[in-house]
Design an enzyme around this catalytic site. Structure first.
Site, PDB file in Angstrom:
ATOM      1  CB  CYS A   1      29.109  26.581   6.191  1.00  0.00           C
ATOM      2  SG  CYS A   1      30.130  27.529   7.318  1.00  0.00           S
TER       3      CYS A   1
ATOM      4  CG  ASP B   1      -4.899 -12.824  -5.676  1.00  0.00           C
ATOM      5  OD1 ASP B   1      -4.432 -13.795  -5.790  1.00  0.00           O
ATOM      6  OD2 ASP B   1      -5.338 -11.982  -6.246  1.00  0.00           O
TER       7      ASP B   1
ATOM      8  CB  CYS C   1      27.969  29.994   7.500  1.00  0.00           C
ATOM      9  SG  CYS C   1      29.615  29.952   6.862  1.00  0.00           S
TER      10      CYS C   1
ATOM     11  CG  ASP D   1      -8.826 -12.199  -8.531  1.00  0.00           C
ATOM     12  OD1 ASP D   1      -8.934 -13.027  -9.648  1.00  0.00           O
ATOM     13  OD2 ASP D   1      -8.543 -12.890  -7.556  1.00  0.00           O
TER      14      ASP D   1
ATOM     15  CG  ASP E   1     -10.083 -15.389  -6.101  1.00  0.00           C
ATOM     16  OD1 ASP E   1     -10.469 -16.199  -7.026  1.00  0.00           O
ATOM     17  OD2 ASP E   1      -8.891 -15.471  -5.726  1.00  0.00           O
TER      18      ASP E   1
END
Length: 784
Positions: free
Chosen positions: A99, A678, A96, A682, A484
């Site tokens: 609408c 991590d 529609c 690093d 590490d």
């Protein structure tokens, strides 16, 4: 002046030919203005990178023409790539226009909406918010408005409706009916003797019904300059069989080929679904609490700070913090961990985990697009766009293999009858037809990317995110692994183990000055000192705070100058001190230029670190090294306990990069250097290594961004699993390569000798492809 690269992504709906995918990639990549083009056959994703912004529309149109040239039924649908603060909602079933205007008008009136545009034709509502954080709430209101005005529409946030679905459905059934009718006529021709003219008409009719589509596509492609494809090869081979009077064989080969193609397509689709099911962790809904009301919404409608309820058995839809309730969460889909994780008020929870028993009330901390589950899905789904060298080799090989075999077939059909007295053209043409049928490289160009994607999917199921096939293949050649220390080989959970006061200071005084000196820091060592102090830090006592890179902190506490850091800090200030010889991290303190004492912080080695090092050696890693900013004493003690080859301590971030470059020079040319860290502190070393691996990446945005591989748990042993998965995947890839090429080579030789018929040739094409695809699926099985 540098030109910004424009990236365009499309979904190639209906793509089912691996060879076509490789050709599309090559031809689009050769267009002037296209810097790169990649077709991921597994996920049907087509990616273009365009250097000239003025040619974007033209190049996209040319790319679409190339796609249609290879297969007119493929639909090239662009993926939505929206800027932050924008969102597209699809309103399927909206019919529609009036609408649609009402919806657009009312959505524009929502507080916080900058613009809202509803495209009635495409049923697409695009919303731009003034503030990105308001977008989930706006989406929620817009959805409600749309449903109030048009209750029968279906709202979608991710799927684009395909207008070709109905026509494809009827095409599919027309194809099936034609194939079935043709097969019935062929069977009648084989069972009954109708005489020569009638027999030819029956077989020719069945041939047209069975292979008419193949011939039509071949002619269409030839008119566009596309000669060497499966359609052309099968058409020439079967028409050639008719030309030499082998009517039943011509029809039978085309029938066998069509059935084989159907099975091949089924195998590919099953493979895609199997791989997709490995990552079937996307939450479908969220229970949003609004006042006393509980509303079921999509995860995209939930914003930061909203409160959601997760019932037992439901997936956690977004990252957040538990406000109320206790439960056990199943994180196996994210991390591969079989043991559930207990959560309580204050616990952080991740999207994609499953609530096992209790009712949880959660405050959302990230929007869905930024949540853990969304990042994981994006990484896995886009992983195969970064192709492995083996994939690139096979793609390049396929370009030359087919034309070579076709010209060899032509030579086989013409040269022997001219040079050998007793040779007949009919016999050698029949042998040449075998060459044509077996010349398609689909078994390789389909099964190889499926193998790599299966390996990536299997790894993700085990809590290992690999960002591309290239990294998965590179893991086969790991020579040196550099670790590490903190948070990688050790738990990274620090506790004050010893306080040694000097010069008449008490332990309480020492802890007071140390805790205040570290009052602004979030470093794990600083937090452990603050925890041991156990009182609130009064920042009003602090002034002239200065961080000294690689040394420590200088700050005034109650007017007194406090130095807190490593022994180098006191040496630099010419303050004599008593050096500690311990395996822990030592914080040296001086107050007003006088040494006050030391605080020893201890860390604990992870339970599986030692076994991981042992297993890495057993699978062929030559050198295992640790780089740490901690003291030499601490580093050497840990390295000795777990069995590392070397340790380099007291390193600043730039010195880690320098040391990594030195290690790079020592490894063999083909060996890969892996750095495991991590992913936060690093980043430079992760970027410099051949393969950067982030440990403890669960929920860490920085880790996911910085690394090539993310281990979603804190276990170093996951690195061993990643390498084993890489070994298994490589094994499957080479099994498929050797099997496919081996069978084709045998059939080519037997065909040239007149032993193999077109029946064997069709098996060498579609039969080998199906077997290779099924073998590729073994890569999904997780290797422990």
């Amino acid at each position: 002046m540098d030109t910004a690269i424009i990236r365009k992504e499309f979904i190639l709906e209906g793509l089912c030919c691996g060879n076509c995918a490789a050709k599309i990639e090559q031809e689009v990549g050769n267009l002037e203005g296209v810097s790169s083009a990649t077709v991921d056959f597994v996920s049907k994703t087509f990616t273009m990178e365009i250097a000239d912004g003025e040619k974007v529309n033209s190049l996209v149109a040319q790319a679409d023409s190339i796609v249609k040239l290879h297969d007119p039924d493929i639909m090239m649908n662009e993926k939505e790539t929206l800027q932050p603060g924008k969102k597209v909602i699809y309103l399927f079933g909206l019919c529609c226009a009036d609408c649609a205007q009402k919806i657009e008008k009312q959505v524009n009136l929502i507080d916080g909406v900058k613009t809202a545009v509803l495209d009635f034709v495409s049923q697409k509502l695009t919303i731009e918010a003034l503030n990105q954080k308001d977008l989930p709430g706006i989406i929620r209101q817009a959805s409600q408005i749309a449903l109030e005005i048009e209750p029968d529409i279906q709202i979608s946030y991710t799927n684009k409706k395909n207008d070709q679905e109905a026509s494809r459905f009827w095409k599919k059934w027309a194809y099936r009916i034609g194939l079935g009718t043709g097969a019935a006529i062929f069977a009648a021709g084989m069972l009954f003797d109708f005489g020569t003219p009638a027999e030819f008409i029956l077989f020719f009719l069945s041939y047209l019904l069975i292979g008419g589509e193949v011939i039509y596509r071949a002619l269409k492609n030839i008119s566009k300059g596309q000669v060497f494809d499966e359609n052309f090869l099968m058409s020439v081979a079967t028409i050639g069989a008719f030309a030499i009077g082998e009517y039943p064989e011509g029809v039978a080969v085309m029938l066998f080929y069509q059935i084989g193609e159907a099975f091949q397509q089924l195998a590919v689709n099953r493979s895609r679904k199997s791989i997709s099911s490995l990552m079937d962790i996307r939450p479908d809904f969220a229970n949003l609490q609004i006042g006393n009301e509980l509303r079921k919404v999509t995860p995209e409608e939930v914003g930061i700070g909203d409160v959601i309820i997760v019932k037992p058995g439901e997936k956690v839809p977004l990252d957040g913090r538990v406000l109320d309730g206790r439960s056990a969460l199943d994180l196996s889909a994210l991390t591969g961990e079989s043991l559930p994780r207990d959560v309580e008020p204050g616990s952080e929870v991740l999207s994609g985990s499953i609530n096992k028993n209790g009712l949880l009330t959660i405050e959302v901390s990230k929007e869905f697009g930024e949540s853990t589950i969304s990042k994981i899905l994006d990484l896995v789904q886009n992983a195969s766009s970064k192709k492995a060298p083996t994939e690139n080799f096979i793609t390049k090989f396929a370009r030359y293999y087919t034309p070579f075999v076709v010209f060899a077939a032509l030579a086989l059909a013409v040269i022997p009858p001219l040079l050998i007295a007793e040779a007949t053209f009919a016999d050698w043409i029949n042998r040449a037809l075998v060459f044509l049928v077996v010349s398609c490289p689909c078994a390789l160009v389909i099964s190889i990317p499926l193998s790599f994607f299966g390996g990536i999917g299997g790894a993700s199921k085990n809590g290992i995110l690999i960002k591309g096939s290239n990294y998965l293949e590179a893991l086969n050649n790991v020579d040196t692994v550099v670790f590490d220390k903190t948070g990688t080989l050790t738990k990274g959970v620090f506790n004050v183990a010893q306080i040694t006061a000097a010069g008449g200071w008490s332990q309480d005084d020492l802890l007071f000055y140390a805790a205040h000196a570290e009052g602004y820091s979030n470093h794990p060592i600083a937090l452990s000192i603050q925890k041991a102090y156990g009182q609130e830090i009064d920042t009003r006592k602090l002034s002239e705070h200065e961080e000294l890179s690689g040394l420590g902190i200088r700050v005034k506490v109650d007017g007194k100058t406090v130095l807190a850091g490593n022994s180098k800090l006191l040496d630099a200030e010419n303050i004599p001190c008593q050096k500690e010889d311990t395996s822990g991290t030592v914080v040296y303190l001086a107050v007003d230029g006088v040494f006050a004492g030391t605080i020893v912080i201890s860390d604990e080695i992870k339970p599986d670190s030692k076994q991981a090092i042992k297993d890495l050696r057993s699978i062929g890693v030559r050198s295992l090294v640790m780089l740490t900013g901690d003291s030499k004493t601490v580093g050497e003690k840990i390295a000795g306990e777990i069995g590392l080859d070397a340790v380099y301590a007291d390193l600043l971030p730039h010195q880690k990069v320098e040391q990594l470059e030195n290690l790079e020079k020592e490894k063999p040319a083909k060996g890969k250097l892996v750095f495991v860290g991590d992913g936060v502190n690093d980043a430079p070393v992760l970027a410099r290594s051949d393969i950067g691996i982030a440990m403890g990446g669960l929920g860490s945005d920085a880790a996911i961004e910085a690394a090539d591989v993310v281990l979603m748990t804190d276990e170093p042993s996951k690195l061993v699993s990643a390498i084993r998965i890489a070994h298994k995947t490589r094994g499957i890839v080479w099994q498929n390569i050797l099997f496919a090429l081996g069978v084709k080579a045998v059939i080519l030789v037997l065909g040239a000798l007149g032993i193999a018929t077109m029946w064997e040739a069709v098996f060498g094409d579609v039969g080998v492809a199906i077997i290779a695809i099924l073998n590729a699926m073994r890569a999904m099985r997780v290797v422990e």
